[in-house]
Design an enzyme around this catalytic site. Structure first.
Site, mmCIF file in Angstrom:
data_model
loop_
_atom_site.group_PDB
_atom_site.id
_atom_site.type_symbol
_atom_site.label_atom_id
_atom_site.label_comp_id
_atom_site.label_asym_id
_atom_site.label_seq_id
_atom_site.Cartn_x
_atom_site.Cartn_y
_atom_site.Cartn_z
ATOM 1 C CE LYS A 120 -1.227 5.258 -0.752
ATOM 2 N NZ LYS A 120 -1.603 3.952 -1.216
ATOM 3 C CG HIS A 165 -2.068 0.940 1.126
ATOM 4 N ND1 HIS A 165 -2.090 2.152 1.789
ATOM 5 C CD2 HIS A 165 -3.237 0.861 0.432
ATOM 6 C CE1 HIS A 165 -3.223 2.779 1.519
ATOM 7 N NE2 HIS A 165 -3.925 2.025 0.692
ATOM 8 C CG ASP A 203 20.339 9.783 -7.519
ATOM 9 O OD1 ASP A 203 20.327 8.676 -8.105
ATOM 10 O OD2 ASP A 203 20.307 10.870 -8.123
#
Length: 352
Positions: free
Chosen positions: A290, A288, A295
């Site tokens: 996001k 779930h 880098d």
């Protein structure tokens, strides 16, 4: 008698911390002898205070290694005046019970959920005020504000699945500028208003809908030079996919873990594993998250799925944070999930 609540009523609770305002009236008097030395000491002290004020006190939490629900209840225990909650859905019984206790003790508690999830909240019998957003797009942000001094912000809803079963991450900000901006966003969502993105010393906070925010999001990814790691529940953004493939073609390592949701509902699922390396979790695990880590020093995270609706229609909150220390924690979370997916582990659970 019910407490009055609002910026004027809570008074000092909404006076922003960590901004060094106590030094605005500092006056330096003429001194003889060691005067210049004292002046240098004062300037150095002010510099140290301002440096501390621009470095947020932040704690990283993930459902794969922390009991987030217990931590949230612990934070709520410290409430003195008010709690603001913004969550797509709200059905974690232990958290709601704690909020009910706070409400009965005189604490002002107000929550905003999306109307589509209101049935689950009602079944948990909240005693405090719950508002349901039925406007166009989803009310999809995830924020908990405690007395204007603590903010819990992340990818998971305040639900049984969001705090336990699913893979999610959260940041706990305390006594810093991030809290004041995120509280402004929470108040704006509660009142049906929009606010512009806000720049902070180590990054930017964005409230959607925001086309400027979306362009900054894409440009931040475009600047990647060595590595992009991403975790995605819903990936339907064709522009983001094209950008990731472009960066891969330019020699940047691009790896992602996406949820099985995409196999059933994303029109671009078949293209996710061409040009970039993408894997899926075990069948009994839901990603779930996001989050994008760039880098090893930049983290993009928040409530927004990797979709057009997240930026163009929904009420979301996204953070772009420049911090190698924080990026290291997110990369460790990514590495764990990658190992789980790679070895096909049959079971997993959040810590007790």
């Amino acid at each position: 008698m019910q407490k009055m609540w609002g910026r004027s009523a809570v008074g000092s609770a909404l006076q922003w911390h960590c901004r060094g305002r106590g030094f605005e009236s500092l006056r330096l008097h003429q001194m003889r002898g060691p005067g210049p030395r004292v002046f240098i000491y004062i300037i150095f002290f002010v510099f140290l205070v301002l440096l501390v004020s621009t470095t947020p006190a932040v704690e990283f939490l993930s459902t794969t290694e922390h009991n987030v629900a217990s931590k949230l209840v612990e934070l709520l225990d410290s409430t003195e005046e008010y709690v603001l909650i913004v969550s797509y859905s709200l059905d974690h019984q232990e958290v709601i019970d704690k909020l009910n206790d706070l409400f009965l003790s005189g604490v002002h508690v107000v929550a905003m959920i999306d109307a589509s999830s209101s049935g689950r909240t009602v079944l948990c019998r909240p005693l405090f005020e719950v508002r349901a957003d039925s406007s166009d797009g989803l009310m999809h942000a995830k924020l908990v504000i405690i007395d204007g001094r603590i903010c819990v912000f992340g990818t998971g809803n305040i639900t049984q699945s969001g705090l336990h079963r699913d893979s999610n991450t959260f940041l706990v900000f305390e006594n810093c500028d991030h809290v004041s901006v995120l509280e402004d966003y929470a108040l704006a969502i509660l009142e049906g208003r929009s606010l512009e993105m806000q720049k902070l010393p180590n990054g930017i906070l964005i409230m959607t809908p925001s086309e400027k925010g979306r362009q900054l999001f894409l440009n931040t990814i475009l600047k990647a030079k060595e590595e992009i790691c991403f975790l995605s529940y819903a990936f339907t953004d064709t522009e983001l996919l094209a950008l990731l493939k472009y960066k891969s073609a330019m020699g940047v390592s691009v790896r992602g873990i996406v949820d099985h949701w995409n196999n059933d509902f994303s029109a671009i699922a078949r293209y996710l594993n061409t040009g970039i390396v993408v894997t899926f979790p075990p069948d009994n695990m839901r990603i779930h998250d996001k989050t994008i880590i760039i880098d090893g020093k930049t983290v993009i995270t928040g409530s927004a799925n990797h979709s057009f609706n997240a930026w163009q229609k929904n009420r979301e909150v996204v953070a772009i944070i420049e911090s190698a220390d924080l990026a290291e924690k997110y990369l460790a979370h990514f590495a764990y999930l990658w190992e789980v997916a790679d070895y096909g582990l049959e079971s997993w659970s959040c810590p007790d």
